[in-house]
Design a protein around this motif. Structure first.
Motif, PDB file in Angstrom:
ATOM      1  N   LEU A 119      -2.730  -9.212   1.586  1.00  0.00           N
ATOM      2  CA  LEU A 119      -3.446 -10.321   0.660  1.00  0.00           C
ATOM      3  C   LEU A 119      -2.258 -11.495   0.526  1.00  0.00           C
ATOM      4  CD1 LEU A 119      -5.510  -8.466  -1.569  1.00  0.00           C
ATOM      5  CD2 LEU A 119      -6.227  -9.672   0.078  1.00  0.00           C
ATOM      6  N   VAL A 120      -2.668 -12.694   0.630  1.00  0.00           N
ATOM      7  CA  VAL A 120      -1.766 -13.562   0.493  1.00  0.00           C
ATOM      8  C   VAL A 120      -2.113 -14.716  -0.775  1.00  0.00           C
ATOM      9  CG1 VAL A 120      -0.647 -16.154   1.307  1.00  0.00           C
ATOM     10  CG2 VAL A 120      -1.528 -14.018   2.919  1.00  0.00           C
ATOM     11  N   GLU A 121      -1.138 -14.577  -1.850  1.00  0.00           N
ATOM     12  CA  GLU A 121      -1.472 -15.239  -2.965  1.00  0.00           C
ATOM     13  C   GLU A 121      -0.153 -16.138  -3.388  1.00  0.00           C
ATOM     14  OE1 GLU A 121      -2.767 -12.894  -6.217  1.00  0.00           O
ATOM     15  OE2 GLU A 121      -4.227 -12.086  -5.311  1.00  0.00           O
ATOM     16  N   ASN A 122      -0.524 -17.440  -3.288  1.00  0.00           N
ATOM     17  CA  ASN A 122       0.890 -18.518  -3.289  1.00  0.00           C
ATOM     18  C   ASN A 122       1.635 -18.259  -2.473  1.00  0.00           C
ATOM     19  OD1 ASN A 122      -0.665 -19.705  -5.682  1.00  0.00           O
ATOM     20  ND2 ASN A 122       0.153 -18.169  -7.007  1.00  0.00           N
ATOM     21  N   ASP A 123       2.958 -18.046  -2.923  1.00  0.00           N
ATOM     22  CA  ASP A 123       3.948 -17.427  -1.509  1.00  0.00           C
ATOM     23  C   ASP A 123       4.361 -16.102  -1.791  1.00  0.00           C
ATOM     24  OD1 ASP A 123       5.338 -17.386  -4.284  1.00  0.00           O
ATOM     25  OD2 ASP A 123       7.004 -18.801  -3.778  1.00  0.00           O
ATOM     26  N   LEU A 124       3.308 -15.398  -2.084  1.00  0.00           N
ATOM     27  CA  LEU A 124       3.651 -13.733  -2.150  1.00  0.00           C
ATOM     28  C   LEU A 124       2.872 -13.033  -1.185  1.00  0.00           C
ATOM     29  CD1 LEU A 124       4.269 -12.523  -5.902  1.00  0.00           C
ATOM     30  CD2 LEU A 124       5.726 -12.127  -3.819  1.00  0.00           C
ATOM     31  N   TYR A 125       3.365 -12.358  -0.609  1.00  0.00           N
ATOM     32  CA  TYR A 125       2.554 -11.392   0.567  1.00  0.00           C
ATOM     33  C   TYR A 125       2.170  -9.962  -0.186  1.00  0.00           C
ATOM     34  CZ  TYR A 125       3.925 -15.465   3.293  1.00  0.00           C
ATOM     35  OH  TYR A 125       4.005 -16.580   3.507  1.00  0.00           O
ATOM     36  N   TYR A 126       1.164  -9.461  -0.155  1.00  0.00           N
ATOM     37  CA  TYR A 126       0.922  -8.064  -0.741  1.00  0.00           C
ATOM     38  C   TYR A 126       0.477  -7.133   0.295  1.00  0.00           C
ATOM     39  CZ  TYR A 126       0.859 -10.455  -5.443  1.00  0.00           C
ATOM     40  OH  TYR A 126       1.377 -11.058  -6.265  1.00  0.00           O
ATOM     41  N   LEU A 127       1.307  -6.309   0.829  1.00  0.00           N
ATOM     42  CA  LEU A 127       0.991  -5.269   1.976  1.00  0.00           C
ATOM     43  C   LEU A 127       0.364  -3.947   1.294  1.00  0.00           C
ATOM     44  CD1 LEU A 127       3.298  -7.330   2.685  1.00  0.00           C
ATOM     45  CD2 LEU A 127       3.958  -5.371   4.071  1.00  0.00           C
ATOM     46  N   ASP A 128      -1.049  -3.817   1.610  1.00  0.00           N
ATOM     47  CA  ASP A 128      -1.490  -2.431   1.120  1.00  0.00           C
ATOM     48  C   ASP A 128      -1.148  -1.391   2.506  1.00  0.00           C
ATOM     49  OD1 ASP A 128      -3.373  -0.546   0.910  1.00  0.00           O
ATOM     50  OD2 ASP A 128      -5.052  -1.643  -0.096  1.00  0.00           O
ATOM     51  N   PHE A 129      -0.386  -0.386   1.994  1.00  0.00           N
ATOM     52  CA  PHE A 129       0.158   0.501   2.949  1.00  0.00           C
ATOM     53  C   PHE A 129      -0.222   2.102   2.442  1.00  0.00           C
ATOM     54  CE2 PHE A 129       3.678  -1.418   5.722  1.00  0.00           C
ATOM     55  CZ  PHE A 129       2.776  -2.496   6.123  1.00  0.00           C
ATOM     56  N   PRO A 130      -0.030   2.812   3.496  1.00  0.00           N
ATOM     57  CA  PRO A 130      -0.497   4.125   3.234  1.00  0.00           C
ATOM     58  C   PRO A 130       0.764   4.859   2.094  1.00  0.00           C
ATOM     59  CG  PRO A 130       0.319   4.240   5.440  1.00  0.00           C
ATOM     60  CD  PRO A 130      -0.035   2.839   4.956  1.00  0.00           C
ATOM     61  N   SER A 131       0.450   5.724   1.312  1.00  0.00           N
ATOM     62  CA  SER A 131       1.184   6.437   0.524  1.00  0.00           C
ATOM     63  C   SER A 131       1.543   7.695   1.184  1.00  0.00           C
ATOM     64  CB  SER A 131       0.775   7.019  -0.903  1.00  0.00           C
ATOM     65  OG  SER A 131       1.687   7.691  -1.621  1.00  0.00           O
ATOM     66  N   ARG A 132       2.997   7.980   1.086  1.00  0.00           N
ATOM     67  CA  ARG A 132       3.733   9.090   1.896  1.00  0.00           C
ATOM     68  C   ARG A 132       4.523   9.891   0.855  1.00  0.00           C
ATOM     69  NH1 ARG A 132       5.532   6.180   7.716  1.00  0.00           N
ATOM     70  NH2 ARG A 132       3.437   6.280   8.597  1.00  0.00           N
TER      71      ARG A 132
END
Length: 262
Positions: free
Chosen positions: A105-118
Motif C-alpha cells: 500500500l502506498v500512502e503519501n511517501d511511505l510504502y507498506y509491505l504486507d509480508f508473511p510472518s516467519r
C-alpha cells in the motif's frame, strides 16, 4: 535488446542510505540465465524484474548468485519505481511472487509491505557459524535464517565475521541475523549472507519477517520501530499481525538509465 534500468535506495529518505536495489521492467520474461547475468553485472544485493499482468504484477528477485524466494527492499524499490517514476495509477499493488501474493500500500511517501510472518524457533548454533563470529549469542533461533540474539546494541555493532570460515556455511537462500534490543528504537539488527558477493546486506526486509514476530512477542507490543545498523543504516516501521507482518519505509531514486542484453 534495450531495457530500462532504475536504481533505488530503499528504507531511507536519503540518497546513499538504506539498501540499493536495481529494478528492470519487462514485457516478457527473459531466460533465467540472462536475468542472473544482469543481476551480477548490476553488483547490488538484489535486482528486481517485473512484468505487469494487469490485475497483478509478477515480480522476481535475483542476487548476483541466485534467485531469491523473498526480498523486502527490492519489493519496496519496485513499488517506488512504479509510483514515482512510471506513474502506476493504483495505490494498492499486488505482486505475484515465489512467496505468494504480496500486497504493498502506498500512502503519501511511505510504502507498506504486507509480508508473511516467519516466527523463528529455538535452535542449535552450527559449529561453523560459531567459529565465524567474534561474539557469541545468548540465544539461537531459526526460520529461513538463523536469528542470533544478543544483550546489547553495542555487541551488534562490534560483531565481526571471519569470511573464510563463514563462507563454508550452506544456507541457500538464507543468512544469519544478529539482533538485540535497541537503545533508540525497539530493536536493531545486522544481516550476513554466506557465499554472497555482498557479505553484509545493508537493510533486509525479509529478515524482518522473523524479527517482527520475535520482538513483538518479547516486547509485548505489535507496533515497533527498527534500525538495521549497517554502514548505510536502514529504518523500518513494523507491525505484527498474527500470520502476517507489515514493514514500511521510504525510498529514494538514485539513477535512471538503460542496459543492453545480448
Amino acid at each position: 535488446m534495450k531495457l530500462e534500468l532504475y536504481q533505488i535506495d530503499a528504507f531511507t529518505d536519503k540518497t546513499f542510505g538504506g539498501n540499493p536495489a536495481c529494478v528492470v521492467p519487462l514485457k516478457d520474461w527473459l531466460p533465467d540465465e540472462i536475468m542472473l547475468k544482469i543481476a551480477k553485472e548490476n553488483a547490488v544485493a538484489e535486482t528486481a524484474f517485473f512484468v505487469d499482468k494487469g490485475d497483478k504484477i509478477h515480480l522476481r528477485w535475483f542476487t548476483p548468485e541466485i534467485e531469491m524466494d523473498l526480498c523486502g527492499h527490492a519489493t519496496l524499490a519496485t513499488t517506488h519505481c512504479l509510483k514515482s517514476i512510471l506513474n502506476y495509477p493504483n495505490d494498492k499493488i499486488i505482486f505475484e511472487t515465489l512467496s505468494g501474493d504480496l500486497t504493498v500500500l502506498v500512502e503519501n511517501d511511505l510504502y507498506y509491505l504486507d509480508f508473511p510472518s516467519r516466527m523463528p524457533i529455538a535452535s542449535e548454533l552450527p559449529e561453523t557459524i560459531k567459529k565465524s563470529i567474534n561474539i557469541q549469542p545468548k540465544e539461537i533461533y531459526k526460520s529461513r535464517d538463523y536469528l542470533l540474539v544478543y544483550d546489547t546494541e553495542q555487541e551488534i555493532e562490534n560483531i565481526k565475521v571471519d569470511r573464510q570460515t563463514f563462507d563454508k556455511i550452506n544456507l541457500d537462500p538464507g543468512g544469519v541475523i544478529v539482533t538485540a534490543k535497541g537503545e533508540n528504537c525497539d530493536f536493531v539488527s545486522r544481516f550476513f549472507t554466506p557465499q554472497a558477493s555482498i557479505l553484509e546486506d545493508p537493510v533486509t526486509g525479509s529478515a524482518h519477517c522473523s524479527l517482527i514476530p520475535f520482538w513483538s512477542s518479547r516486547l509485548e507490543k505489535n507496533e515497533l520501530n527498527a534500525i538495521q545498523i549497517s554502514d548505510r543504516i536502514g529504518k523500518l516501521h513494523c507491525q505484527n499481525r498474527k500470520d502476517r507482518v507489515v514493514i514500511s519505509g521510504k525510498a529514494k531514486t538514485y539513477s535512471i538509465g538503460n542496459l543492453w542484453t545480448e
